[in-house]
Design an enzyme around this catalytic site. Structure first.
Site, PDB file in Angstrom:
ATOM      1  N   GLU A  34       0.858  -1.198   0.000  1.00  0.00           N
ATOM      2  CA  GLU A  34       0.000   0.000   0.000  1.00  0.00           C
ATOM      3  C   GLU A  34       0.889   1.241   0.000  1.00  0.00           C
ATOM      4  O   GLU A  34       1.722   1.404   0.883  1.00  0.00           O
ATOM      5  CB  GLU A  34      -0.922  -0.009   1.220  1.00  0.00           C
ATOM      6  CG  GLU A  34      -1.663   1.290   1.474  1.00  0.00           C
ATOM      7  CD  GLU A  34      -2.486   1.817   0.289  1.00  0.00           C
ATOM      8  OE1 GLU A  34      -3.303   1.059  -0.247  1.00  0.00           O
ATOM      9  OE2 GLU A  34      -2.270   2.990  -0.092  1.00  0.00           O
ATOM     10  N   ARG A 107     -16.674   5.329   5.774  1.00  0.00           N
ATOM     11  CA  ARG A 107     -15.606   4.561   5.128  1.00  0.00           C
ATOM     12  C   ARG A 107     -14.466   4.264   6.087  1.00  0.00           C
ATOM     13  O   ARG A 107     -13.871   3.192   6.058  1.00  0.00           O
ATOM     14  CB  ARG A 107     -15.028   5.352   3.947  1.00  0.00           C
ATOM     15  CG  ARG A 107     -15.865   5.253   2.735  1.00  0.00           C
ATOM     16  CD  ARG A 107     -15.446   6.306   1.744  1.00  0.00           C
ATOM     17  NE  ARG A 107     -16.333   6.228   0.622  1.00  0.00           N
ATOM     18  CZ  ARG A 107     -16.088   5.532  -0.473  1.00  0.00           C
ATOM     19  NH1 ARG A 107     -14.956   4.901  -0.623  1.00  0.00           N
ATOM     20  NH2 ARG A 107     -16.968   5.480  -1.436  1.00  0.00           N
ATOM     21  N   TYR A 219     -27.486  10.235   4.209  1.00  0.00           N
ATOM     22  CA  TYR A 219     -27.756   9.126   5.125  1.00  0.00           C
ATOM     23  C   TYR A 219     -26.870   9.194   6.360  1.00  0.00           C
ATOM     24  O   TYR A 219     -25.790   9.780   6.324  1.00  0.00           O
ATOM     25  CB  TYR A 219     -27.633   7.762   4.435  1.00  0.00           C
ATOM     26  CG  TYR A 219     -26.341   7.487   3.714  1.00  0.00           C
ATOM     27  CD1 TYR A 219     -25.221   7.027   4.383  1.00  0.00           C
ATOM     28  CD2 TYR A 219     -26.248   7.657   2.337  1.00  0.00           C
ATOM     29  CE1 TYR A 219     -24.044   6.745   3.710  1.00  0.00           C
ATOM     30  CE2 TYR A 219     -25.075   7.386   1.649  1.00  0.00           C
ATOM     31  CZ  TYR A 219     -23.976   6.929   2.345  1.00  0.00           C
ATOM     32  OH  TYR A 219     -22.812   6.660   1.666  1.00  0.00           O
ATOM     33  N   ASP A 298     -12.113  -1.394  -8.281  1.00  0.00           N
ATOM     34  CA  ASP A 298     -12.087  -0.265  -9.217  1.00  0.00           C
ATOM     35  C   ASP A 298     -10.993  -0.400 -10.273  1.00  0.00           C
ATOM     36  O   ASP A 298     -11.119   0.144 -11.365  1.00  0.00           O
ATOM     37  CB  ASP A 298     -11.883   1.058  -8.445  1.00  0.00           C
ATOM     38  CG  ASP A 298     -13.196   1.606  -7.887  1.00  0.00           C
ATOM     39  OD1 ASP A 298     -14.209   0.876  -7.931  1.00  0.00           O
ATOM     40  OD2 ASP A 298     -13.205   2.765  -7.413  1.00  0.00           O
TER      41      ASP A 298
HETATM   42  C1  FAD Z   1     -19.275   9.601  -4.535  1.00  0.00           C
HETATM   43  C2  FAD Z   1     -19.086   8.123  -4.398  1.00  0.00           C
HETATM   44  C3  FAD Z   1     -19.953   7.381  -3.616  1.00  0.00           C
HETATM   45  C4  FAD Z   1     -19.804   6.011  -3.523  1.00  0.00           C
HETATM   46  N1  FAD Z   1     -20.698   5.305  -2.783  1.00  0.00           N
HETATM   47  C5  FAD Z   1     -20.613   3.962  -2.750  1.00  0.00           C
HETATM   48  C6  FAD Z   1     -21.565   3.206  -1.987  1.00  0.00           C
HETATM   49  O1  FAD Z   1     -22.459   3.761  -1.342  1.00  0.00           O
HETATM   50  N2  FAD Z   1     -21.457   1.850  -1.982  1.00  0.00           N
HETATM   51  C7  FAD Z   1     -20.461   1.194  -2.677  1.00  0.00           C
HETATM   52  O2  FAD Z   1     -20.414  -0.046  -2.651  1.00  0.00           O
HETATM   53  N3  FAD Z   1     -19.539   1.894  -3.398  1.00  0.00           N
HETATM   54  C8  FAD Z   1     -19.591   3.246  -3.446  1.00  0.00           C
HETATM   55  N4  FAD Z   1     -18.655   3.951  -4.141  1.00  0.00           N
HETATM   56  C9  FAD Z   1     -17.580   3.228  -4.858  1.00  0.00           C
HETATM   57  C10 FAD Z   1     -16.441   2.820  -3.941  1.00  0.00           C
HETATM   58  O3  FAD Z   1     -15.973   3.937  -3.223  1.00  0.00           O
HETATM   59  C11 FAD Z   1     -15.297   2.216  -4.741  1.00  0.00           C
HETATM   60  O4  FAD Z   1     -15.783   1.355  -5.722  1.00  0.00           O
HETATM   61  C12 FAD Z   1     -14.357   1.429  -3.826  1.00  0.00           C
HETATM   62  O5  FAD Z   1     -13.846   2.263  -2.804  1.00  0.00           O
HETATM   63  C13 FAD Z   1     -13.201   0.826  -4.632  1.00  0.00           C
HETATM   64  O6  FAD Z   1     -12.355   0.112  -3.779  1.00  0.00           O
HETATM   65  P1  FAD Z   1     -10.979  -0.453  -4.327  1.00  0.00           P
HETATM   66  O7  FAD Z   1     -10.363  -1.173  -3.165  1.00  0.00           O
HETATM   67  O8  FAD Z   1     -11.159  -1.184  -5.593  1.00  0.00           O
HETATM   68  O9  FAD Z   1     -10.099   0.832  -4.703  1.00  0.00           O
HETATM   69  P2  FAD Z   1      -9.566   2.043  -3.763  1.00  0.00           P
HETATM   70  O10 FAD Z   1     -10.480   2.269  -2.621  1.00  0.00           O
HETATM   71  O11 FAD Z   1      -9.301   3.174  -4.693  1.00  0.00           O
HETATM   72  O12 FAD Z   1      -8.194   1.489  -3.191  1.00  0.00           O
HETATM   73  C14 FAD Z   1      -7.016   1.408  -3.943  1.00  0.00           C
HETATM   74  C15 FAD Z   1      -5.820   1.414  -2.989  1.00  0.00           C
HETATM   75  O13 FAD Z   1      -4.634   1.164  -3.749  1.00  0.00           O
HETATM   76  C16 FAD Z   1      -3.609   2.047  -3.312  1.00  0.00           C
HETATM   77  N5  FAD Z   1      -2.655   2.183  -4.426  1.00  0.00           N
HETATM   78  C17 FAD Z   1      -2.851   2.830  -5.595  1.00  0.00           C
HETATM   79  N6  FAD Z   1      -1.751   2.713  -6.368  1.00  0.00           N
HETATM   80  C18 FAD Z   1      -0.855   1.981  -5.667  1.00  0.00           C
HETATM   81  C19 FAD Z   1       0.467   1.500  -5.939  1.00  0.00           C
HETATM   82  N7  FAD Z   1       1.087   1.747  -7.098  1.00  0.00           N
HETATM   83  N8  FAD Z   1       1.107   0.779  -4.981  1.00  0.00           N
HETATM   84  C20 FAD Z   1       0.507   0.499  -3.785  1.00  0.00           C
HETATM   85  N9  FAD Z   1      -0.759   0.927  -3.483  1.00  0.00           N
HETATM   86  C21 FAD Z   1      -1.414   1.638  -4.419  1.00  0.00           C
HETATM   87  C22 FAD Z   1      -4.352   3.322  -2.949  1.00  0.00           C
HETATM   88  O14 FAD Z   1      -3.590   4.128  -2.078  1.00  0.00           O
HETATM   89  C23 FAD Z   1      -5.618   2.777  -2.287  1.00  0.00           C
HETATM   90  O15 FAD Z   1      -5.420   2.551  -0.907  1.00  0.00           O
HETATM   91  C24 FAD Z   1     -18.761   5.340  -4.225  1.00  0.00           C
HETATM   92  C25 FAD Z   1     -17.862   6.087  -4.984  1.00  0.00           C
HETATM   93  C26 FAD Z   1     -18.026   7.457  -5.074  1.00  0.00           C
HETATM   94  C27 FAD Z   1     -17.072   8.238  -5.917  1.00  0.00           C
END
Ligand code: FAD
Length: 403
Positions: A34, A107, A219, A298
């Site tokens: 991370e 979160r 909410y 994502d």
């Molecule tokens: C306005 C908004 C509202 C939302 N509401 C909801 C909701 O109500 N319910 C829901 O299910 N989803 C919701 N989402 C979507 C949700 O926030 C994301 O889909 C989710 O957080 C994605 O998680 P992730 O672990 O895939 O990516 P991320 O949370 O982006 O995590 C990626 C991690 O990788 C790390 N990283 C990046 N590059 C590197 C690297 N090169 N080396 C090491 N580490 C690295 C980053 O620092 C980060 O910690 C919402 C999104 C938005 C924008």
């Protein structure tokens, strides 16, 4: 700690942390890289529907999350023009049918619960301040290059999972042509003390306010002490990241100019500190795995947040990934490297159609929420005619998912 049973996960977001717990539960050793020195989440909330909460409960997080989450009674759809409730979707009944709770949560609470579980797990090594840089594939799996400040290190692993978010560096190396696209919309996000809000119902359930070209979601989070607000508006500001400050006067003026009812403007006006997040999304479909490397959350399918399922899909991905790898690695040994690519392909295959359907749902919802003029009127009448229970039943295929 690396060895033949080791999997490297790049990214300790909700997807990466959940995947690490799910993989460790199947007997793998996991190294999480991370880049952030500390896991922090901007003041913002998350809706976790039963399909996601069920996975987290199965991983042993139920008690910890239940202490922090709020169980909203309903989603109330509100008209931004009249200030009236159009329809009420009873979430309690949906959760009872699905057999898992519908939670709304800060979160930071979700992330710290996941982090605590990860840190306590003897088979998981969480490396904060450690950047994923690159990887090389070979017959035994992958060698992953990482950097902590000036020190570069390499780690041999059975597989690399890119859970590094929408701007994924793993995806950049694996599929450089796959790029997120800007939606033309931005999210303004803020929180306010619940007792400072004029409307009691905004403290107990989810409110979805629909207005011309914009919507607002409200909410409770943090055991009901705070209320989370997300306002979605069109804009051409499209910087990466989600911690850019927003001027409260700007968002208040937009909603006032668009003629939003007083009640909605009071909600917007109650927040003093806003963060802006430009909304990008990955195209539907795409390829998520190649050899011993796969994408999750994502990084694979960043989507518009209008189905409230981005994190939910990352959590489901994590469970399916661990199942696919675990099935062919009941007792992982060095020779298992041979079956990893097929397991990762099975994972991607198992997930693609469902995730693409959710991505479409999110886009469709965005269009419906932002309708204007006679189309908006027709939408309101149709929703009222259908009623909350039938509207909610249209989400059954999302909420009823099981591993
Ligand atoms: C306005 C908004 C509202 C939302 N509401 C909801 C909701 O109500 N319910 C829901 O299910 N989803 C919701 N989402 C979507 C949700 O926030 C994301 O889909 C989710 O957080 C994605 O998680 P992730 O672990 O895939 O990516 P991320 O949370 O982006 O995590 C990626 C991690 O990788 C790390 N990283 C990046 N590059 C590197 C690297 N090169 N080396 C090491 N580490 C690295 C980053 O620092 C980060 O910690 C919402 C999104 C938005 C924008």
């Amino acid at each position: 700690m690396s060895g033949p049973r080791t999997i490297v996960v790049a990214g300790a977001g909700i997807g990466g942390l959940t995947a690490s717990l799910a993989l460790a539960a199947r007997g793998f050793r996991v190294i999480i890289l991370e880049k952030a020195e500390r896991l922090e989440e901007a003041g913002a909330g998350l809706q976790l529907s039963p399909n996601a909460s069920r996975v987290l409960i199965d991983l042993g997080l139920g008690d910890r999350l239940a202490q922090r989450a709020v169980v909203p009674d309903a989603v109330t759809v509100m008209s931004a023009r009249s200030g009236r409730a159009l329809v009420r979707l009873p979430l309690g009944e949906a959760a009872a049918r699905a057999g898992a709770p519908y939670w709304v949560i800060h979160r930071a609470d979700l992330q710290s619960a996941l982090e605590a579980q990860v840190v306590a797990h003897p088979s998981i090594d969480l490396r904060l301040g450690c950047l994923f840089e690159d990887f090389a594939s070979h017959a035994r799996g992958v060698t992953v290059g990482q950097r902590r400040r000036t020190e570069r290190k390499q780690e041999a692993a059975l597989a690399l999972i890119g859970a590094d978010g929408i701007w994924s560096a793993v995806r950049g190396q694996l599929f450089p042509a796959a790029q997120p696209r800007f939606s033309g919309l931005i999210a303004w996000r803020g929180t306010v003390a619940a007792k400072a809000l004029p409307q009691a119902d905004a403290r107990t359930g989810v409110q979805l306010w629909m207005g011309p070209d914009a919507h607002l979601v409200v909410y409770p989070i943090s055991g009901g002490r705070l209320v989370n607000l997300v306002a979605i508006v069109p804009d051409d500001w499209n910087r990466e990241g989600w911690s850019a400050p927003g001027d409260p006067r700007d968002i208040r003026a937009r909603f006032a100019a668009a003629g939003w009812t007083d009640a909605a403007q009071k909600l917007i006006g109650a927040v003093d500190s806003w963060k802006r997040w430009a909304l990008f999304a990955m195209p539907d479909g795409g390829v998520w795995s190649a050899g011993a490397t796969a994408l999750l959350g994502d990084a694979a399918h960043g989507m518009l947040p209008f189905a409230a399922q981005g994190a939910g899909m990352a959590i489901e991905d994590a469970a399916v990934l661990a199942q696919c790898l675990g099935d062919s690695h009941g007792g992982p040994t060095a020779g298992d490297a041979l079956s990893v690519p097929a397991s990762l392909q099975r994972y991607a295959q198992a997930r693609r159609a469902r995730v693409a359907r959710v991505q479409r749902l999110a886009r469709q919802n965005g269009k419906i929420y932002h309708l204007t003029g006679p189309m908006a009127l027709a939408r309101d009448l149709a929703m009222q005619a259908l009623g909350g229970e039938r509207l909610l039943a249209r989400q059954n295929w999302v909420y009823d998912w099981r591993l």
